[in-house]
Scaffold this motif. Structure first.
Motif, PDB file in Angstrom:
ATOM      1  N   ILE A   1       0.886  -1.173   0.000  1.00 52.39           N
ATOM      2  CA  ILE A   1       0.000   0.000   0.000  1.00 52.39           C
ATOM      3  C   ILE A   1       0.921   1.220   0.000  1.00 52.39           C
ATOM      4  O   ILE A   1       1.346   1.679   1.050  1.00 52.39           O
ATOM      5  CB  ILE A   1      -0.889   0.041   1.264  1.00 52.39           C
ATOM      6  CG1 ILE A   1      -1.554  -1.315   1.500  1.00 52.39           C
ATOM      7  CG2 ILE A   1      -1.921   1.160   1.156  1.00 52.39           C
ATOM      8  CD1 ILE A   1      -2.254  -1.412   2.844  1.00 52.39           C
ATOM      9  N   PRO A   2       1.281   1.727  -1.193  1.00 53.98           N
ATOM     10  CA  PRO A   2       2.204   2.854  -1.210  1.00 53.98           C
ATOM     11  C   PRO A   2       1.538   4.128  -0.707  1.00 53.98           C
ATOM     12  O   PRO A   2       0.318   4.203  -0.621  1.00 53.98           O
ATOM     13  CB  PRO A   2       2.592   2.985  -2.684  1.00 53.98           C
ATOM     14  CG  PRO A   2       1.623   2.187  -3.449  1.00 53.98           C
ATOM     15  CD  PRO A   2       0.895   1.280  -2.523  1.00 53.98           C
ATOM     16  N   ARG A   3       2.375   5.098  -0.376  1.00 53.85           N
ATOM     17  CA  ARG A   3       1.846   6.423  -0.016  1.00 53.85           C
ATOM     18  C   ARG A   3       0.922   6.917  -1.121  1.00 53.85           C
ATOM     19  O   ARG A   3       1.168   6.688  -2.307  1.00 53.85           O
ATOM     20  CB  ARG A   3       3.003   7.422   0.099  1.00 53.85           C
ATOM     21  CG  ARG A   3       3.595   7.507   1.486  1.00 53.85           C
ATOM     22  CD  ARG A   3       4.801   8.418   1.466  1.00 53.85           C
ATOM     23  NE  ARG A   3       5.804   7.962   0.498  1.00 53.85           N
ATOM     24  CZ  ARG A   3       6.522   8.771  -0.275  1.00 53.85           C
ATOM     25  NH1 ARG A   3       6.352  10.074  -0.224  1.00 53.85           N
ATOM     26  NH2 ARG A   3       7.410   8.271  -1.118  1.00 53.85           N
ATOM     27  N   ALA A   4      -0.145   7.639  -0.742  1.00 54.18           N
ATOM     28  CA  ALA A   4      -1.055   8.193  -1.748  1.00 54.18           C
ATOM     29  C   ALA A   4      -0.359   9.362  -2.435  1.00 54.18           C
ATOM     30  O   ALA A   4       0.044  10.326  -1.793  1.00 54.18           O
ATOM     31  CB  ALA A   4      -2.344   8.648  -1.078  1.00 54.18           C
ATOM     32  N   LEU A   5      -0.168   9.265  -3.738  1.00 50.97           N
ATOM     33  CA  LEU A   5       0.475  10.326  -4.510  1.00 50.97           C
ATOM     34  C   LEU A   5      -0.436  10.669  -5.674  1.00 50.97           C
ATOM     35  O   LEU A   5      -1.122   9.805  -6.211  1.00 50.97           O
ATOM     36  CB  LEU A   5       1.822   9.849  -5.054  1.00 50.97           C
ATOM     37  CG  LEU A   5       2.900   9.488  -4.027  1.00 50.97           C
ATOM     38  CD1 LEU A   5       4.056   8.773  -4.700  1.00 50.97           C
ATOM     39  CD2 LEU A   5       3.383  10.747  -3.320  1.00 50.97           C
ATOM     40  N   GLU A   6      -0.445  11.914  -6.094  1.00 56.68           N
ATOM     41  CA  GLU A   6      -1.291  12.318  -7.219  1.00 56.68           C
ATOM     42  C   GLU A   6      -0.606  12.081  -8.556  1.00 56.68           C
ATOM     43  O   GLU A   6      -1.232  11.717  -9.535  1.00 56.68           O
ATOM     44  CB  GLU A   6      -1.677  13.797  -7.092  1.00 56.68           C
ATOM     45  CG  GLU A   6      -2.652  14.090  -5.955  1.00 56.68           C
ATOM     46  CD  GLU A   6      -3.927  13.247  -6.044  1.00 56.68           C
ATOM     47  OE1 GLU A   6      -4.452  13.067  -7.169  1.00 56.68           O
ATOM     48  OE2 GLU A   6      -4.367  12.751  -4.988  1.00 56.68           O
ATOM     49  N   ASP A   7       0.708  12.297  -8.571  1.00 62.26           N
ATOM     50  CA  ASP A   7       1.437  12.258  -9.826  1.00 62.26           C
ATOM     51  C   ASP A   7       1.636  10.806 -10.302  1.00 62.26           C
ATOM     52  O   ASP A   7       2.161   9.966  -9.583  1.00 62.26           O
ATOM     53  CB  ASP A   7       2.798  12.933  -9.610  1.00 62.26           C
ATOM     54  CG  ASP A   7       3.682  12.799 -10.825  1.00 62.26           C
ATOM     55  OD1 ASP A   7       3.248  13.227 -11.908  1.00 62.26           O
ATOM     56  OD2 ASP A   7       4.786  12.225 -10.702  1.00 62.26           O
ATOM     57  N   SER A   8       1.207  10.518 -11.525  1.00 58.55           N
ATOM     58  CA  SER A   8       1.199   9.124 -11.958  1.00 58.55           C
ATOM     59  C   SER A   8       2.616   8.567 -12.156  1.00 58.55           C
ATOM     60  O   SER A   8       2.844   7.378 -11.968  1.00 58.55           O
ATOM     61  CB  SER A   8       0.368   8.961 -13.226  1.00 58.55           C
ATOM     62  OG  SER A   8       0.968   9.653 -14.281  1.00 58.55           O
ATOM     63  N   GLU A   9       3.568   9.421 -12.509  1.00 57.35           N
ATOM     64  CA  GLU A   9       4.946   8.932 -12.624  1.00 57.35           C
ATOM     65  C   GLU A   9       5.489   8.518 -11.259  1.00 57.35           C
ATOM     66  O   GLU A   9       6.179   7.505 -11.126  1.00 57.35           O
ATOM     67  CB  GLU A   9       5.850  10.004 -13.250  1.00 57.35           C
ATOM     68  CG  GLU A   9       5.620  10.209 -14.735  1.00 57.35           C
ATOM     69  CD  GLU A   9       5.777   8.920 -15.544  1.00 57.35           C
ATOM     70  OE1 GLU A   9       6.763   8.188 -15.316  1.00 57.35           O
ATOM     71  OE2 GLU A   9       4.890   8.623 -16.371  1.00 57.35           O
ATOM     72  N   ALA A  10       5.152   9.313 -10.253  1.00 61.03           N
ATOM     73  CA  ALA A  10       5.593   8.968  -8.889  1.00 61.03           C
ATOM     74  C   ALA A  10       4.905   7.692  -8.413  1.00 61.03           C
ATOM     75  O   ALA A  10       5.519   6.845  -7.770  1.00 61.03           O
ATOM     76  CB  ALA A  10       5.306  10.135  -7.944  1.00 61.03           C
ATOM     77  N   GLN A  11       3.628   7.554  -8.770  1.00 59.03           N
ATOM     78  CA  GLN A  11       2.925   6.304  -8.427  1.00 59.03           C
ATOM     79  C   GLN A  11       3.624   5.118  -9.081  1.00 59.03           C
ATOM     80  O   GLN A  11       3.854   4.080  -8.452  1.00 59.03           O
ATOM     81  CB  GLN A  11       1.471   6.357  -8.910  1.00 59.03           C
ATOM     82  CG  GLN A  11       0.585   7.338  -8.165  1.00 59.03           C
ATOM     83  CD  GLN A  11      -0.797   7.464  -8.821  1.00 59.03           C
ATOM     84  OE1 GLN A  11      -1.037   6.966  -9.927  1.00 59.03           O
ATOM     85  NE2 GLN A  11      -1.703   8.147  -8.135  1.00 59.03           N
ATOM     86  N   ARG A  12       3.977   5.285 -10.340  1.00 58.33           N
ATOM     87  CA  ARG A  12       4.610   4.169 -11.061  1.00 58.33           C
ATOM     88  C   ARG A  12       5.952   3.791 -10.454  1.00 58.33           C
ATOM     89  O   ARG A  12       6.293   2.614 -10.395  1.00 58.33           O
ATOM     90  CB  ARG A  12       4.796   4.525 -12.542  1.00 58.33           C
ATOM     91  CG  ARG A  12       3.521   4.333 -13.339  1.00 58.33           C
ATOM     92  CD  ARG A  12       3.745   4.446 -14.827  1.00 58.33           C
ATOM     93  NE  ARG A  12       4.595   3.367 -15.333  1.00 58.33           N
ATOM     94  CZ  ARG A  12       4.713   3.062 -16.610  1.00 58.33           C
ATOM     95  NH1 ARG A  12       4.027   3.745 -17.520  1.00 58.33           N
ATOM     96  NH2 ARG A  12       5.501   2.080 -17.002  1.00 58.33           N
TER      97      ARG A  12
END
Ligand code: PLP
Length: 234
Positions: free
Chosen positions: A164-175
Motif C-alpha cells: 500500500i504505497p503512499r497516496a500520490l497524485e502524480d502518476s509517474e511517482a505512483q509508477r
C-alpha cells in the motif's frame, strides 16, 4: 443504489481493460478485487449479482458476519487488513487469501490453524515500500528470508507480494513506487520461481499499478462510492 453500482463496476472494468490495452497486457489483464470493508452484506450481494467474485475485507469482526450471511454465493474472500496474532485462527478458517502477512509468527499461526480439509491459504507478503518503521509491511532486506520461510510452511501457498504505497497524485511517482514492488518480485522469483502475484493498485492509482504489472487490483471507493463512516478500529 444498485443502478449506480452497476455503472461503477462497468466503469472500473473499462478502466482496467483500457490500461491493460495501453500497457500491452490484454492477454493477461489484472483481476479485480472489490474492497467491501464497511459496506453492508446487501451491497456485496448486489456486486456479486454483477459478476464480481473476489471481495477484500480489512476488519475481522464485520467480515465474519458478512461471510456467514453470503455463504450461498460461493465468493472468494481476501483479508487485506493488519493482522493481530490473536485473530489468525478466524482468518485461517474463513478466508481464501491473505495479502498482509509481514512476519513469520503470523504465517506460522495461519499455517497451523488452516483447516486441513480446505485448500491451502493463498498468501502475499506485504512489503513496506518506504522502509519507515511506523509503516506495516516487511522491509526489503528481510524479504528473501521471510519469503523462503513462508514458502516452506504447510497449508499455505505463497503467491507473491502486496503493498500500500503512499497516496500520490502524480502518476509517474505512483509508477515508481509500484515499480519497486515489481522489482522485488522479480528478484524473489530467482529463488521462488512459482511466485506469480502482485497485489497493488486502488481506486486512485490502479492505472499506474497495471502499467507496472499488477495482477490483482483492490478497488473500493470507485465501486461502492465514498466510505461515509470513519473506519472502525478493530
Ligand atoms: C481500503 C483499501 C483498498 C481500497 O481503497 P479505495 O481507495 O477505496 O479503492 C485497497 N487496499 C487496501 C489494503 C485497503 O485497505
Amino acid at each position: 443504489m444498485s443502478q449506480s453500482l452497476e455503472l461503477n463496476i462497468a466503469k472500473v472494468q473499462q478502466r482496467i481493460a483500457a490500461a491493460a490495452k495501453k500497457y500491452c497486457r490484454e492477454l493477461s489483464p489484472p483481476h479485480l478485487i472489490a474492497v467491501s470493508k464497511t459496506r453492508p452484506a446487501a451491497a456485496i450481494r448486489a456486486a456479486a449479482g454483477q459478476g464480481l467474485v473476489d471481495f477484500g475485507e480489512n476488519y475481522l469482526q464485520e467480515s465474519l458476519q458478512k461471510i456467514a450471511e453470503l455463504q450461498d454465493l460461493g465468493l472468494c474472500w481476501h483479508f487485506i487488513g493488519p493482522i493481530q496474532a490473536n485473530k489468525t485462527r478466524q482468518i485461517a478458517e474463513h478466508f481464501d487469501w491473505v495479502h498482509t502477512v509481514d512476519r513469520l509468527k503470523i504465517a506460522q499461526r495461519l499455517s497451523k490453524q488452516r483447516p486441513p480439509e480446505l485448500a491451502p491459504l493463498q498468501i502475499c507478503i506485504q512489503l513496506n515500500l518506504s522502509n519507515e518503521d511506523s509503516k506495516s509491511g516487511t522491509k526489503l532486506e528481510q524479504l528473501p528470508e521471510l519469503a523462503q520461510q513462508v514458502a516452506e510452511l504447510p497449508q499455505l501457498e505463497l503467491r507473491g507480494l502486496m503493498a500500500i504505497p503512499r497516496a500520490l497524485e502524480d502518476s509517474e511517482a505512483q509508477r515508481r513506487q509500484f515499480g519497486l514492488l515489481a522489482a522485488a518480485l522479480t528478484a524473489l522469483q530467482q529463488q521462488l520461481p512459482q511466485l506469480d502475484t502482485l497485489s497493488m493498485g486502488m481506486s486512485n492509482d490502479m492505472e499506474a499499478a497495471i502499467a507496472e504489472g499488477a495482477t490483482l487490483v483492490r478497488v473500493g471507493t470507485d465501486i461502492f462510492g465514498p466510505r461515509e463512516t470513519p473506519m472502525p478500529i478493530v
